[in-house]
Design a protein around this motif. Sequence first.
Motif, PDB file in Angstrom:
ATOM      1  N   SER A   1       0.833  -1.199   0.000  1.00 44.25           N
ATOM      2  CA  SER A   1       0.000   0.000   0.000  1.00 44.25           C
ATOM      3  C   SER A   1       0.870   1.253   0.000  1.00 44.25           C
ATOM      4  CB  SER A   1      -0.915  -0.014   1.216  1.00 44.25           C
ATOM      5  OG  SER A   1      -1.645   1.187   1.300  1.00 44.25           O
ATOM      6  N   ASP A   2       1.911   1.258   0.851  1.00 42.25           N
ATOM      7  CA  ASP A   2       2.822   2.400   0.899  1.00 42.25           C
ATOM      8  C   ASP A   2       3.556   2.581  -0.433  1.00 42.25           C
ATOM      9  OD1 ASP A   2       2.051   2.908   3.485  1.00 42.25           O
ATOM     10  OD2 ASP A   2       3.803   1.934   4.405  1.00 42.25           O
ATOM     11  N   ALA A   3       3.982   1.484  -1.055  1.00 42.43           N
ATOM     12  CA  ALA A   3       4.669   1.560  -2.348  1.00 42.43           C
ATOM     13  C   ALA A   3       3.743   2.136  -3.417  1.00 42.43           C
ATOM     14  CB  ALA A   3       5.186   0.180  -2.767  1.00 42.43           C
TER      15      ALA A   3
ATOM     16  N   ILE B   1       4.307   5.579  -5.486  1.00 46.63           N
ATOM     17  CA  ILE B   1       4.311   5.626  -6.956  1.00 46.63           C
ATOM     18  C   ILE B   1       3.296   6.653  -7.451  1.00 46.63           C
ATOM     19  CG2 ILE B   1       3.714   4.316  -9.029  1.00 46.63           C
ATOM     20  CD1 ILE B   1       5.040   1.879  -7.650  1.00 46.63           C
ATOM     21  N   ARG B   2       2.081   6.641  -6.858  1.00 44.63           N
ATOM     22  CA  ARG B   2       1.071   7.627  -7.245  1.00 44.63           C
ATOM     23  C   ARG B   2       1.569   9.051  -6.960  1.00 44.63           C
ATOM     24  NH1 ARG B   2      -2.275   3.537  -5.523  1.00 44.63           N
ATOM     25  NH2 ARG B   2      -2.383   4.270  -3.383  1.00 44.63           N
ATOM     26  N   SER B   3       2.208   9.238  -5.825  1.00 43.15           N
ATOM     27  CA  SER B   3       2.722  10.547  -5.455  1.00 43.15           C
ATOM     28  C   SER B   3       3.836  10.979  -6.414  1.00 43.15           C
ATOM     29  CB  SER B   3       3.253  10.511  -4.022  1.00 43.15           C
ATOM     30  OG  SER B   3       3.785  11.749  -3.660  1.00 43.15           O
TER      31      SER B   3
ATOM     32  N   VAL C   1       3.872  14.172  -8.895  1.00 41.40           N
ATOM     33  CA  VAL C   1       4.947  15.163  -8.900  1.00 41.40           C
ATOM     34  C   VAL C   1       5.575  15.250 -10.288  1.00 41.40           C
ATOM     35  CG1 VAL C   1       7.250  15.679  -7.986  1.00 41.40           C
ATOM     36  CG2 VAL C   1       5.421  14.998  -6.435  1.00 41.40           C
ATOM     37  N   ALA C   2       5.800  14.093 -10.920  1.00 39.95           N
ATOM     38  CA  ALA C   2       6.383  14.086 -12.267  1.00 39.95           C
ATOM     39  C   ALA C   2       5.449  14.790 -13.253  1.00 39.95           C
ATOM     40  CB  ALA C   2       6.659  12.656 -12.711  1.00 39.95           C
ATOM     41  N   GLY C   3       4.156  14.553 -13.103  1.00 39.49           N
ATOM     42  CA  GLY C   3       3.185  15.229 -13.975  1.00 39.49           C
ATOM     43  C   GLY C   3       3.236  16.735 -13.805  1.00 39.49           C
ATOM     44  N   GLU C   4       3.344  17.184 -12.568  1.00 42.47           N
ATOM     45  CA  GLU C   4       3.441  18.626 -12.305  1.00 42.47           C
ATOM     46  C   GLU C   4       4.741  19.204 -12.887  1.00 42.47           C
ATOM     47  OE1 GLU C   4       1.126  20.688 -11.068  1.00 42.47           O
ATOM     48  OE2 GLU C   4      -0.177  18.927 -11.109  1.00 42.47           O
TER      49      GLU C   4
END
Length: 120
Positions: free
Chosen positions: A25-27, A31-33, A37-40
């Motif tokens: 769940s943390d991984a 990854i979503r985070s 950030v990469a999208g931003e």
Amino acid sequence: MTPTSTDAIKTNLGQAGTHLKQAASDAGEAIRSAAGVAGEELKLGKANVKSDLADSALAGIAAAEHAGGAAREQVDALMDKGRDLIESAAELVRERPLASFGVAFAAGFIIAKLARGSDK
């Protein structure tokens, strides 16, 4: 009743499974985070590229606008040099009219000979 070794294994394996679920769940959250950030960062980079391209286009347009003025300046400079040469030639003719007539006559004679020689 005291727990047996089998019970202890089950308990430990259950805890391990719980921790693995939490780690997964943390991984996933990491990854979503990271993707967010990469999208931003990608959006920011795209905006910077657009801004730089727009600035480049504006600078090119400004240079093109000044090109006409620069061309006029060059034409004016050439015209001034042409006038200076004509004035120098006129002054030379005034100072030495006989020599000037002789040079003009010789030049005309040579040009006439060359023109007649090319007809044959």
